[in-house]
Design an enzyme around this catalytic site. Structure first.
Site, short mmCIF file in Angstrom:
data_model
loop_
_atom_site.label_atom_id
_atom_site.label_comp_id
_atom_site.label_asym_id
_atom_site.label_seq_id
_atom_site.Cartn_x
_atom_site.Cartn_y
_atom_site.Cartn_z
N PHE A 44 -6.71 7.71 -4.22
CA PHE A 44 -6.17 6.36 -4.03
C PHE A 44 -5.82 6.11 -2.57
CE2 PHE A 44 -2.54 3.33 -4.19
CZ PHE A 44 -3.25 2.24 -4.69
N SER A 51 7.08 -4.89 -2.48
CA SER A 51 7.95 -4.32 -3.51
C SER A 51 9.08 -5.23 -3.97
CB SER A 51 8.53 -2.99 -3.04
OG SER A 51 7.56 -1.98 -3.13
#
Length: 382
Positions: A154, A90
Site C-alpha cells: 500500500f 483524518s
C-alpha cells in the site's frame, strides 16, 4: 500535516492528523482591534516559511472572521478563497465516530461489542483477534490493530513515484484491512495507544453492517443534511473537489530535501476511505464541531463517551484522544477539542472550546510544510 507523535512513519502521519494541537514554542503577536490580527500574522508567517496558501475561519458566537494568506495557484498567483473546499483527511474520523455514537444511542450497537461480533473473521491473522477488540478501542486507537501504512504494498502505491502511477486506483476498506492483517498487531488490545487508520476503516465497515447502508450514506443522512453542511461531501471514488478550490501541492508524502512538488488536487480518495476521504470548508467544519460539542448530534451520555480520553504517549504530553476527538490545553490554559487531518496536498485543523462557542478551522494547500500550532495559539491565546 506535521507529525509530533511517533506514528507508523511519515505517511501515516500525513493522513493521521494526530498531533495538530501541540503548543508551539512561542506565541504569535497578540490581537489587534479586530481581535484576530495575531491570527492573520501567524498565517502570513506560515506562507513566509513556504506554505503556498492558507485559509482560516473563526466563529465566536454570531461573529465570523475569515482570512486568507498566500496563493491557491503558484503559477497564476491567484489567491486562495476564504470559502475554498479542501480535503480534510483524518477530520473524517470525527464524522465516523459521531455516526457510531448515534447508533449506540439508538440501541443498535454497543461500543463494548467486539469487532468479531460485527465483522466475523475480518480481524484475524498474525496475532490479530477481533474477538478481543471492542468498537470503543477502534475509535480511541487502543485496539493495537496494525496501521495500514506499515504495509509495503500500500505504501509503495500511495507515496512517492508510486502515487503518480496509482492515484486513480480504487481501494475498498475490506481490501485495506486485509492488507493490514499481513503483519503483527502493535500491542495487546487495551494496553497502550497507537494511531491506526485501519481502526476507522473497520469503523466504517461496522456502520454499514449495522445499518445496511454505506457509511457515507449514513454520514450524509445523520450529520451533513441535518446541519446543513452543503459544502461537505463524502466523495467515494470521485477524483474531483467540488466547488471553488485551490491547487493541492504535494511532495507525495516523501520528506526529503529537494523533492519535486506535484499537483495532487485530483486523486481517488478511496485510498483513505472512512479514515480520511472527506472534503469540506472551514465554515462547515466550524458548524460541525460546534454542534458536536453542544450535544446536538447525540445525547449527553454519548457526548460524555466521546470526551472520555486516553493519553497518546510520551511523544506528545498533554494530548489526549477520545472517540474521534482530541483535546489539549494550550499554553494560556485554554482547552481545545477537535481533530487535524492531512492527505496529499492538504493539511487541516479544526478546533473548538468545550462550549462550542469559539471555533476555528484552518487549511494549508501543502503536505510538506506548514504548522497550524502557532496559528491556533495566536487565535485562542493571543
Amino acid at each position: 500535516m506535521r507529525a509530533r507523535i511517533a506514528l507508523a512513519g511519515a505517511l501515516a502521519a500525513a493522513l493521521a492528523g494526530t498531533a495538530l494541537l501541540t503548543a508551539p514554542a512561542a506565541t504569535a503577536a497578540g490581537p489587534g482591534p479586530d481581535g484576530h490580527a495575531g491570527t492573520k500574522a501567524a498565517m502570513e508567517a506560515q506562507v513566509a516559511k513556504g506554505v503556498p496558501g492558507m485559509i482560516g475561519q473563526v466563529t465566536e458566537g454570531r461573529r465570523v472572521w475569515r482570512a486568507t494568506a498566500g496563493v491557491g495557484n503558484l503559477d497564476t498567483g491567484e489567491p486562495r478563497g476564504a470559502g475554498d473546499a479542501f480535503r480534510v483527511g483524518s477530520i473524517t474520523k470525527t464524522f465516523v465516530a459521531t455516526v457510531l455514537l448515534q447508533l449506540e444511542a439508538e440501541g443498535r450497537l454497543d461500543l463494548d461489542d467486539t469487532v468479531e461480533e460485527w465483522l466475523p473473521g475480518v480481524v484475524q491473522g498474525h496475532g490479530h483477534d477481533g474477538s478481543r477488540i471492542t468498537l470503543r478501542q477502534l475509535l480511541n486507537h487502543t485496539s493495537g490493530i496494525r496501521e495500514i501504512f506499515e504495509e509495503k504494498e500500500f505504501r509503495d502505491k500511495v507515496t512517492g513515484p508510486g502515487f503518480l502511477k496509482h492515484r486513480d486506483d480504487t481501494w475498498t476498506p475490506r481490501q485495506l484491512v486485509r492488507l493490514a492483517m499481513n503483519g503483527k498487531p502493535t500491542f495487546e488490545p487495551g494496553t497502550s495507544w497507537s494511531y491506526s487508520n485501519t481502526n476507522y476503516l473497520l469503523a466504517g465497515m461496522v456502520i454499514e453492517k449495522a445499518t445496511g447502508k454505506p457509511y457515507a450514506t449514513e454520514v450524509r443522512r445523520r450529520v451533513l443534511n441535518p446541519l446543513g453542511l452543503r459544502h461537505t461531501v463524502v466523495p467515494g471514488t470521485d477524483h474531483r473537489i467540488p466547488g471553488p478550490h485551490g491547487i493541492a501541492y504535494s511532495k507525495l508524502l516523501v520528506e526529503k530535501p529537494g523533492t519535486e512538488v506535484y499537483d495532487a488536487t485530483e486523486l481517488n480518495p478511496s485510498l483513505a476511505g472512512p479514515a480520511g476521504e472527506m472534503i469540506s470548508t472551514a465554515g462547515d467544519l466550524n458548524r460541525f464541531y460546534a454542534a458536536v460539542l453542544r450535544g446536538k448530534l447525540f445525547p449527553q451520555r454519548q457526548l460524555k463517551e466521546m470526551l472520555t480520553t486516553v493519553p497518546v504517549g510520551a511523544e506528545a504530553p498533554g494530548i489526549r484522544y477520545g472517540l474521534g476527538l482530541m483535546t489539549q490545553k494550550l499554553s494560556c490554559g485554554v482547552r481545545l477539542y477537535g481533530h487535524g487531518g492531512g492527505i496529499h496536498g492538504s493539511s487541516s485543523e479544526a478546533v473548538s472550546t468545550r462550549d462550542g462557542r469559539h471555533t476555528a478551522a484552518f487549511n494549508s494547500n501543502a503536505d510538506w510544510t506548514g504548522d497550524s500550532e502557532p496559528v491556533v495559539e495566536a487565535e485562542f491565546c493571543g
